[in-house]
Design a protein around this motif. Structure first.
Motif, PDB file in Angstrom:
ATOM      1  N   MET B 153       0.899  -1.134   0.032  1.00  0.00           N
ATOM      2  CA  MET B 153      -0.052   0.137  -0.023  1.00  0.00           C
ATOM      3  C   MET B 153       0.967   1.281   0.035  1.00  0.00           C
ATOM      4  O   MET B 153       1.867   1.395   0.690  1.00  0.00           O
ATOM      5  CB  MET B 153      -0.968  -0.010   1.167  1.00  0.00           C
ATOM      6  N   VAL B 154       0.483   2.057  -0.800  1.00  0.00           N
ATOM      7  CA  VAL B 154       1.195   3.515  -0.999  1.00  0.00           C
ATOM      8  C   VAL B 154       0.527   4.551   0.014  1.00  0.00           C
ATOM      9  O   VAL B 154      -0.618   4.827  -0.114  1.00  0.00           O
ATOM     10  CB  VAL B 154       1.282   4.115  -2.374  1.00  0.00           C
ATOM     11  N   ARG B 155       1.235   5.163   0.916  1.00  0.00           N
ATOM     12  CA  ARG B 155       1.014   6.055   2.125  1.00  0.00           C
ATOM     13  C   ARG B 155       0.739   7.349   1.616  1.00  0.00           C
ATOM     14  O   ARG B 155       1.179   7.719   0.544  1.00  0.00           O
ATOM     15  CB  ARG B 155       1.753   5.859   3.083  1.00  0.00           C
ATOM     16  N   ARG B 156      -0.264   7.972   2.165  1.00  0.00           N
ATOM     17  CA  ARG B 156      -0.255   9.364   1.843  1.00  0.00           C
ATOM     18  C   ARG B 156       1.065  10.456   2.542  1.00  0.00           C
ATOM     19  O   ARG B 156       1.347  11.178   1.995  1.00  0.00           O
ATOM     20  CB  ARG B 156      -1.521  10.092   2.540  1.00  0.00           C
ATOM     21  N   GLY B 157       1.452   9.929   3.566  1.00  0.00           N
ATOM     22  CA  GLY B 157       2.264  10.779   4.614  1.00  0.00           C
ATOM     23  C   GLY B 157       3.775  10.171   4.286  1.00  0.00           C
ATOM     24  O   GLY B 157       4.652  10.605   5.132  1.00  0.00           O
ATOM     25  N   ALA B 158       4.459   9.557   3.086  1.00  0.00           N
ATOM     26  CA  ALA B 158       5.710   9.306   3.025  1.00  0.00           C
ATOM     27  C   ALA B 158       6.497   9.935   1.865  1.00  0.00           C
ATOM     28  O   ALA B 158       7.581   9.458   1.597  1.00  0.00           O
ATOM     29  CB  ALA B 158       5.584   7.653   2.717  1.00  0.00           C
ATOM     30  N   HIS B 220       7.315   2.652  -7.943  1.00  0.00           N
ATOM     31  CA  HIS B 220       8.258   3.900  -7.629  1.00  0.00           C
ATOM     32  C   HIS B 220       7.809   4.930  -7.018  1.00  0.00           C
ATOM     33  O   HIS B 220       8.712   5.902  -6.395  1.00  0.00           O
ATOM     34  CB  HIS B 220       8.173   4.520  -9.206  1.00  0.00           C
ATOM     35  N   ALA B 221       6.445   5.033  -6.291  1.00  0.00           N
ATOM     36  CA  ALA B 221       5.848   6.137  -5.593  1.00  0.00           C
ATOM     37  C   ALA B 221       6.248   6.069  -4.050  1.00  0.00           C
ATOM     38  O   ALA B 221       6.265   5.017  -3.463  1.00  0.00           O
ATOM     39  CB  ALA B 221       4.412   6.494  -5.634  1.00  0.00           C
ATOM     40  N   SER B 222       6.575   6.944  -3.553  1.00  0.00           N
ATOM     41  CA  SER B 222       6.996   7.179  -1.980  1.00  0.00           C
ATOM     42  C   SER B 222       5.639   7.505  -1.230  1.00  0.00           C
ATOM     43  O   SER B 222       5.398   6.953  -0.367  1.00  0.00           O
ATOM     44  CB  SER B 222       7.827   8.356  -1.844  1.00  0.00           C
ATOM     45  N   ALA B 223       4.738   8.419  -2.138  1.00  0.00           N
ATOM     46  CA  ALA B 223       3.350   8.703  -1.470  1.00  0.00           C
ATOM     47  C   ALA B 223       2.514   9.093  -2.765  1.00  0.00           C
ATOM     48  O   ALA B 223       2.806   9.227  -3.591  1.00  0.00           O
ATOM     49  CB  ALA B 223       3.763   9.848  -0.570  1.00  0.00           C
ATOM     50  N   ALA B 224       1.144   8.753  -2.156  1.00  0.00           N
ATOM     51  CA  ALA B 224       0.178   8.950  -3.050  1.00  0.00           C
ATOM     52  C   ALA B 224      -1.102   8.958  -2.563  1.00  0.00           C
ATOM     53  O   ALA B 224      -1.657   8.520  -1.329  1.00  0.00           O
ATOM     54  CB  ALA B 224       0.010   7.938  -4.259  1.00  0.00           C
ATOM     55  N   MET B 225      -2.162   9.969  -3.172  1.00  0.00           N
ATOM     56  CA  MET B 225      -3.560   9.873  -2.922  1.00  0.00           C
ATOM     57  C   MET B 225      -4.408  10.334  -3.941  1.00  0.00           C
ATOM     58  O   MET B 225      -3.583  10.998  -5.032  1.00  0.00           O
ATOM     59  CB  MET B 225      -3.720  11.055  -1.548  1.00  0.00           C
ATOM     60  N   ASP B 226      -5.455  10.263  -3.850  1.00  0.00           N
ATOM     61  CA  ASP B 226      -6.382  10.838  -5.077  1.00  0.00           C
ATOM     62  C   ASP B 226      -6.681  12.191  -4.754  1.00  0.00           C
ATOM     63  O   ASP B 226      -6.685  12.717  -3.693  1.00  0.00           O
ATOM     64  CB  ASP B 226      -7.675  10.033  -5.418  1.00  0.00           C
ATOM     65  N   VAL B 227      -7.031  12.807  -6.024  1.00  0.00           N
ATOM     66  CA  VAL B 227      -7.369  14.288  -5.874  1.00  0.00           C
ATOM     67  C   VAL B 227      -8.882  14.441  -6.217  1.00  0.00           C
ATOM     68  O   VAL B 227      -9.108  14.118  -7.175  1.00  0.00           O
ATOM     69  CB  VAL B 227      -6.478  15.184  -7.112  1.00  0.00           C
ATOM     70  N   SER B 228      -9.328  14.677  -5.176  1.00  0.00           N
ATOM     71  CA  SER B 228     -10.840  14.909  -4.971  1.00  0.00           C
ATOM     72  C   SER B 228     -11.665  16.109  -4.374  1.00  0.00           C
ATOM     73  O   SER B 228     -12.561  16.555  -4.865  1.00  0.00           O
ATOM     74  CB  SER B 228     -11.534  13.684  -4.305  1.00  0.00           C
TER      75      SER B 228
END
Lengths: 337, 337
Positions: B153-158, B220-228
């Motif tokens: 799982m890719v976190r928001r806060g990393a 590859h991503a350190s952090a991710a979230m959707d843009v809503s």
């Protein structure tokens, strides 16, 4: 009356509400202190997950003047009750909160305290959720994630003709408790003491999911479900799902001393025992050969169970009243539509 | 206008509504054809579950006159979008439906058809849920259960300072689409063709979760979230959770041809690209060394991504406008309270 927003400091912004709720996620590593977009759950090897969602709304499932602690308790308890009836144990929950207006800080604190008490009692934690504002009643939608050893979930539709029908605890308490909430004068009419009235009201506002029944259900029950819309209606559902019928005697349905006293004053209340909602007890079908062991294992878990009848091969669901006549089952129990 | 209940045959009883929804559970053994009290999920060994709940309500997240198919699609898509941004794939969902009045049979059929199309597109199935009636707007609360390889799982806060900030697709389409829904005359003012206007409206009513990005994010991503809730607001959330800041150039934020055309007619619309909601694109922080590989892997999954800036060590979140000046970020983006 609990004030949700009319007076006192209101919480502004979703972040402020999340801040009040964050302590409920402590100890759940996958909740990330409610700071991520999703929650993470790592299932234990050899387990399966049992899932349930059941919203509660002001004016429908609870009253505006209910204590915030009680509203919170009930919102979680109604979901845990379903999980308990499947022989699972609750792990965690997601919660979607919809407010018609920004809530007062004091109301949210009390709501969170009620959730804290409930989740400690039930052994689960807040994993995540969402908060929004929209017209309409305050609505709390909890999705509960429970855990059961693989293959251990007890189904609704696996009862067989000839099996014993059991119910946990006592029925009708909450239905009378709700009547007392709305019309406190009924206590005197029914000859109830203040303690007895408080007991019945407590059964309505603070349902106690039957988590102690898990082992007994898993070991001995063919089918089970919780009784939330009235015994008659929920028994009919179990029968329909199982392709059998049932014969139950109202006189055998366990009732508390307070309900017995009220029924003695007003015989029409007897139908509440079979058709009143909000019991949150467990209905189970158990093979005849396992009936004694089921009763004993249930008691070992702290839950008294009572045999109320027998599953039958026909499709009729008969609840026999105290005169030996079948109760009319049409329109008994709760349906939203 | 879609008629939810005023005319035509209404569905009476929860069972009738469940009957319309039951086909959505086909192929999910743990849904028990929606005939049990709970759903059962058997996690695959080596996986973890990613959980999300996000309600949508009439008048807040969709309009009463929206097509039932579109309402259903969006209710599921907004949850799948969160799961997609965590690099997970959707497995199944629970749905709590709250109606102010019994729904028309035709409306429910169309709603179920929209869900069917969405779940086929996203690869998940209905596992269970609840239906009730209460005052207030129609509300659809979906809880989505996604699956990710353990640890994936890719976190928001990393996110870390110095990392490249990427966004998928184009931003601002849905915000302009919503404006066009409310005021169709704007299309002519903005010099848009009927196709361009329909494209923007389609981006509002039928968001497409970026499931094709899972491998790129996980690798590859350190952090991710959707843009809503708007790029500026969601980027600020990622920064706050990660303990860093960000510097983004509005000119680098990808926009569709239709949005570019509209902004050319009305320069004030440019802020919608950074602050408009309902994009349902993915925001990701990627180490500089992996930026090229991330872009390439994303394209391989069918999702174009664009670098829009860099994470910084300070706590400021700066979106630089086309004149090189920081956009005022106060009160940009969506908050319910």
């Amino acid at each position: 009356m609990a004030d949700r927003g009319q007076n006192g400091e209101r919480l502004r912004g979703e972040e402020a509400i999340i801040h009040v709720l964050a302590p409920l996620a402590q100890g759940a590593p996958g909740a990330f202190d409610l700071g991520d977009d999703c929650a993470l759950l790592s299932p234990s090897p050899g387990t399966e997950l049992v899932l349930k969602t059941d919203p509660v709304a002001e004016g429908v499932h609870f009253l505006a003047e209910d204590a915030p602690e009680d509203i919170a308790w009930k919102a979680l308890a109604v979901n845990v009750s379903d999980i308990a009836a499947k022989a699972a144990r609750p792990l965690g929950y997601l919660m979607a909160l919809s407010f018609p207006e920004a809530p007062a800080a004091a109301w949210m604190e009390r709501f969170a305290a009620g959730l804290q008490a409930a989740q400690e009692s039930f052994g689960c934690r807040l994993l995540g959720g969402d908060t929004d504002r929209r017209p309409g009643p305050l609505t709390i939608t909890i999705t509960l994630i429970g855990e059961v050893p693989a293959g251990g979930m007890v189904r609704r539709g696996a009862a067989r003709a000839g099996e014993a029908i059991f119910v946990s605890g006592t029925l009708g308490d909450a239905a009378l408790g709700l009547m007392l909430r709305k019309s406190p004068d009924l206590a005197a009419q029914w000859g109830l003491s203040a303690d007895e009235a408080a007991y019945l009201i407590g059964r309505y506002v603070r349902p106690q999911p039957r988590l102690g029944l898990a082992t007994a259900l898993r070991q001995h029950a063919s089918a089970a479900m919780d009784v939330s819309d009235g015994l008659a209606k929920d028994l009919a559902r179990m029968c329909a799902a199982s392709g059998c019928g049932a014969h139950v005697r109202l006189a055998d349905v366990p009732r508390s001393a307070a309900v017995a006293k009220a029924v003695a004053c007003d015989a029409t209340l007897a139908t509440k025992i079979a058709a009143g909602g909000d019991d949150y007890e467990v209905l189970a079908a158990v093979p005849e050969s396992a009936a004694a062991a089921f009763r004993s294992e249930a008691l070992g878990g702290g839950v008294p169970v009572t045999r109320i009848g027998t599953m039958s091969a026909c499709s009729d669901v008969v609840v026999e009243d105290t005169h030996g006549l079948p109760l009319a089952l049409e329109r008994t129990g709760w349906d939203h539509f």
